[in-house]
Design an enzyme around this catalytic site. Structure first.
Site, PDB file in Angstrom:
ATOM      1  CG  ASP A 310      -2.111  -1.001   0.919  1.00 35.54           C
ATOM      2  OD1 ASP A 310      -2.682  -0.962  -0.180  1.00 35.54           O
ATOM      3  OD2 ASP A 310      -2.422  -1.809   1.803  1.00 35.54           O
ATOM      4  N   GLY A 317       0.723   8.207   1.882  1.00 35.88           N
ATOM      5  CA  GLY A 317       0.532   9.636   2.154  1.00 35.88           C
ATOM      6  C   GLY A 317      -0.342  10.327   1.130  1.00 35.88           C
ATOM      7  CG  ASN A 392     -10.704  -3.291  -0.191  1.00 34.98           C
ATOM      8  OD1 ASN A 392      -9.762  -3.005  -0.940  1.00 34.98           O
ATOM      9  ND2 ASN A 392     -10.670  -4.334   0.590  1.00 34.98           N
ATOM     10  CE1 TYR A 393      -9.013  -4.263   5.999  1.00 35.36           C
ATOM     11  CE2 TYR A 393      -8.761  -5.385   3.911  1.00 35.36           C
ATOM     12  CZ  TYR A 393      -9.031  -5.427   5.259  1.00 35.36           C
ATOM     13  OH  TYR A 393      -9.322  -6.616   5.853  1.00 35.36           O
ATOM     14  CG  HIS A 445      -4.091  -6.289   7.052  1.00 32.53           C
ATOM     15  ND1 HIS A 445      -4.680  -5.476   6.102  1.00 32.53           N
ATOM     16  CD2 HIS A 445      -5.041  -7.178   7.405  1.00 32.53           C
ATOM     17  CE1 HIS A 445      -5.927  -5.866   5.906  1.00 32.53           C
ATOM     18  NE2 HIS A 445      -6.178  -6.893   6.679  1.00 32.53           N
TER      19      HIS A 445
HETATM   20 CU   LIG Z   1      -7.875  -7.815   6.669  1.00 30.28          CU
END
Ligand SMILES: [Cu+2]
Length: 653
Positions: A310, A317, A392-393, A445
Site C-alpha cells: 500500500d 501519504g 476498500n481498506y 496485513h
Molecule cells: Cu484484513
C-alpha cells in the site's frame, strides 16, 4: 543565493527559514516541477508517480544549526506516460537546479514499476468498460443491464513472471456491481472475471472469464440511511480541556511533557517523525512506517496474485484522509496539513492530514499502602496520527508518547474486507463465508516500521534479550529459577530475527558509550507483539517481493538511501529489493548508527462480524526505556484535579 532563472521563479521558496525535518510545502513541490520543466526533463506526457523530500546525510544534519540555510532537495520519479520510460531526479529548490537524474529500467529484470497515478485508475476503468471482451463477458453472465453502474477496481498485479506481463505497466481489474450510484460495490463481486491491462499501451493484455457463480445480491452499505435509526442509549462523553492542551507547537516542532519531536509528512510514508528526544536526550532520529504488504492466501485465478504494497505501489501519504470534515479524535486537536504532488507534479494540500491531541490513558501508577492510603497518578499520552484509504481498506497509523518515556506504535485496520463470490453454504479452505455467498479470502496485513534509532546519540548496539528457563539441577535446585540471556546482534545477517513470545524476547538498543547511574548502558527495548510473519511459501513470488515480512526484525547500518523495506518500486518487481539487498554485504552494526526495521501485523481470517464494515483491528509494538532513565520519570505527575470529585456517591477518579 541562486541567481539563475529568476524570471521563472513564480513561487516564493524561502528555504532559510526551514528546518531539515520540515516536510515539503506546496511552494517547494511546485518549484521542483518548474526546475524540471526548465531543465527539459518535463514534457507533455510526463507524469509524477512519486515525489518525496530528498533525505539529508547525517553530516549535513550535524553541520546545520538554526538559522542556517539548508539545501532543500526533492526526490522525483518521472514517468513518460506515452513510452513508459522512468527517470529519477533530485532537484534542489534552494540552488534552483537539477542535482542529478538517471533512468530507471522498468522493462528489464528485476523490473519494478513506479507508483500508480490517480488518472490511471479512471483510465483502466474506461479501457475495461469500452472493451468488447468485457462487455461480452458481462452479457454472457446476464449482466448487460449492470454494466453502466459497474465498478472496475484497479489492482496492483503482484508478480507472476508471465512473459506477457513482465516489464510492462500492468494493472488488473476486477468487476463489482452497484445497485445505485452510492451503493457500496465491494459486496457484489463478479467472480472469475479478470481483466489484465497495459497502462502504457492502454490496451487489454488478456481477459479471463471463468464460471458463472451468481453475484451476491445482499447489501453491503453502512451509511445511516442503510443501517436505519441509530440507537439512543448512548449518553454524551465530552472531553474538556478548559486550559487548553499541554503541548506547544512551533512549525513542525512539538514539545510535550519532556518529549520533543518534529512532525513530517510525505506522499509515500505518510507521517514521519524526526528528532524524537525525551528530557533533552535523543531516542529516534527518524521514524515512520514506510511499507506494508497485504498478501492473500487464495488459490483462485481471481485473487492468487493479490499482494498489495500500500505504500510502495499506491502511496499511503498521497491517499491520506483530510480530516477537515470531522475528526476521529476527541479533545483539543492540533492538525497539520500535508503536501503531496498530484499526477502532474503540482502541489496538492491535504488539509488537516495529521491529527495530534492528548488522551487520558487510565492509571499510570498506583499503590495503596499498609495504612490504606492510596497514591495514584493518571497516565496521559500524546497521540500523533493519520489515516489513509487505499481502495476498500482504511489504515490508521498512531504514534503514542507517554509521560513515562514509552513510545507505542499502533496500526489500525478497518474499512471493507475484500471478498469474492461462492456458492452459498459451500466450503472454501482459503476463504470463509462471511455473508450468504460472500467469501472473504484469508490474508495478512504486514506493516514494516523503520526506526532510525539514536539512544543517547548515534553510536548504538543491538542486543537480543531472552528469558531463559533452567533445567532442574545444580543451577536450579528447586526448579523455580530462570534467568535471561543477552546476545549482541553484531552484523546485518545476525540481526535478522523472529519474535519469540515463549521466551519473552525483546530487542534492546543500547548506547555504546553512555551509562546510567548504576553503570549500565542506557537503552530502549523494542517489545514486539505476537504475530505471524509472512505465511506464503518461501519459494513464492510474494516471499521474494516482501522478504521484509519474513522476519520480525532487521537491523542495518544507516544509509540515507535505504528507506524502502520492499524496494523503491515493488510494483511488478521480481523480488529481492529492499532489505535483502540492503543486508547483502552483512555490514557490521555494533557501535554504529543503526536502523531497526520491525515487521508487525495481523493475520486476518475474516468473520461475519467484519461485514459489511470491519471494526478496527489493531497491531503494533512498544519502544520502552530500559535503564535510559535512572528512576520512574513520572514521579512528579500531579494528582488528578478530578481525583476527589464525587458524583452520585461514586468516585470518578
Ligand atoms: Cu484484513
Amino acid at each position: 543565493m541562486p541567481h539563475e532563472h529568476h524570471h521563472l521563479r513564480t513561487l516564493d521558496v524561502d528555504t532559510a527559514a526551514r528546518h531539515p525535518f520540515d516536510p515539503l510545502d506546496g511552494a517547494e513541490i511546485d518549484r521542483a516541477r518548474e526546475i524540471l520543466v526548465e531543465a527539459g526533463l518535463f514534457g507533455e506526457t510526463t507524469r509524477v508517480p512519486m515525489l518525496l523530500p530528498h533525505e539529508y546525510e547525517k553530516d549535513e544534519l550535524a553541520a546545520w544549526s538554526p538559522g542556517d540555510e539548508i539545501d532543500r532537495r526533492v526526490d522525483v520519479t518521472l514517468l513518460d506516460a506515452a513510452t513508459g520510460e522512468v527517470t529519477e531526479a533530485v532537484v534542489s529548490v534552494t540552488r534552483d537546479e537539477v542535482v542529478s537524474h538517471r533512468a530507471h529500467d522498468a522493462a528489464h529484470a528485476p523490473y519494478g514499476q513506479p507508483q500508480y497515478l490517480f488518472e490511471e485508475y479512471e483510465r483502466a476503468e474506461r479501457i475495461v468498460k469500452e472493451s468488447p471482451q468485457w462487455r461480452a463477458a458481462m452479457r454472457r453472465r446476464g449482466l448487460e443491464d449492470r454494466m453502466e453502474l459497474a465498478f472496475c477496481s484497479p489492482l496492483a498485479p503482484g508478480f507472476t513472471g508471465r512473459a506477457d506481463e513482465a516489464g510492462r505497466r500492468v494493472i488488473r481489474s476486477l468487476t463489482f456491481l452497484r445497485d445505485s450510484e452510492t451503493d457500496s460495490p465491494w459486496a457484489h463481486p463478479v467472480e472469475g472475471l479478470i481483466v489484465h491491462i497495459d497502462l502504457v499501451e492502454n490496451s487489454i493484455i488478456r481477459i479471463e472469464d471463468e464460471g458463472d457463480i451468481p453475484v451476491p445480491a445482499g447489501p453491503g452499505n453502512y451509511t445511516p440511511d442503510a443501517v436505519g435509526p441509530a440507537r439512543e442509549s448512548l449518553k454524551p462523553i465530552e472531553i474538556a480541556q478548559p486550559e487548553g492542551p499541554s503541548f506547544q507547537v512551533d512549525g513542525s516542532l512539538v514539545e510535550w511533557e519532556k518529549w520533543s519531536l518534529r512532525v513530517g509528512f510525505n506522499a509515500r510514508e505518510g507521517l514521519v517523525l524526526g528528532d524524537v528526544s525525551f528530557d533533552g536526550r535523543s531516542v529516534l532520529t527518524r521514524a515512520s512506517v514506510p511499507e506494508m504488504v497485504v498478501p492473500y492466501g487464495d488459490t483462485s485465478p481471481t485473487r492468487f496474485w493479490i499482494s498489495y504494497f500500500d505504500a510502495g505501489e499506491y502511496l499511503l501519504g498521497k491517499n491520506g484522509n483530510p480530516l477537515a470534515l470531522g475528526c476521529d479524535c476527541l479533545g483539543v486537536i492540533r492538525y497539520f496539513d500535508g503536501y503531496v504532488a498530484d499526477d502532474h507534479g503540482h502541489a496538492v494540500k491535504i488539509p488537516n492530514v495529521v491529527c495530534m491531541h492528548e488522551e487520558d490513558y487510565g492509571i499510570l501508577w498506583k499503590h495503596t499502602d499498609l495504612a490504606g492510603d492510596a497514591e495514584v497518578r493518571r497516565s496521559r499520552r500524546l497521540v500523533v496520527s493519520y489515516f489513509a484509504t487505499i481502495g476498500n481498506y482504511d489504515y490508521g497509523f498512531y504514534w503514542y508518547f507517554y509521560t513515562d518515556g514509552s513510545i507505542q506504535v499502533e496500526a489500525k485496520a478497518t474499512g471493507i474486507v475484500f471478498v469474492g463470490a461462492g456458492l452459498p453454504g459451500s466450503d472454501n479452505p482459503h476463504a470463509p463465508e462471511i455473508a450468504p455467498g460472500v467469501f472473504a479470502p484469508v490474508h495478512q496485513h504486514l506493516f514494516c516500521a523503520r526506526l532510525d534509532v539514536a539512544i543517547d546519540g548515534e553510536d548504538n548496539r543491538l542486543v537480543e534479550v531472552d528469558a531463559v528457563p533452567i533445567p532442574m539441577g545444580e543451577q536450579n535446585p528447586f526448579g523455580n529459577a530462570f534467568t535471561w540471556s543477552e546476545t549482541v546482534l553484531g552484523t546485518e545477517q545476525e540481526a535478522q530475527r523472529l519474535a519469540d513470545s515463549s521466551v519473552a524476547r525483546v530487542w534492546e538498543v543500547r548506547s555504546a558509550s553512555r551509562t546510567n547511574y548504576i553503570g549500565k548502558p542506557t537503552a530502549y527495548h523494542l517489545i514486539p507483539q505476537p504475530g505471524a510473519t509472512l505465511l506464503a511459501d518461501p519459494a513464492s513470488s510474494v516471499a521474494a517481493r516482501a522478504a521484509f515480512a519474513t522476519k520480525h526484525l532487521w537491523g542495518t547500518a544507516y544509509d540515507r538511501d535505504e528507506r524502502w523495506p520492499g524496494g523503491r518500486y515493488p510494483n511488478g518487481h521480481a523480488g529481492g529489493a529492499g532489505l535483502p539487498a540492503y543486508t547483502a554485504d552483512d555490514r557490521p552494526i555494533d557501535g554504529t548508527d543503526i536502523v531497526l526495521w520491525h515487521t508487525f501485523g495481523l493475520t486476518h481470517i475474516p468473520r461475519p462480524e467484519d461485514w459489511p464494515i470491519m471494526p478496527v483491528d489493531y497491531a503494533g509494538f512498544w519502544f520502552k526505556p530500559y535503564g535510559f532513565l535512572d528512576v520512574n520519570p513520572a514521579m512528579d505527575i500531579p494528582e488528578s484535579s478530578q481525583a476527589h470529585r464525587v458524583a452520585d456517591g461514586a468516585c470518578t477518579c
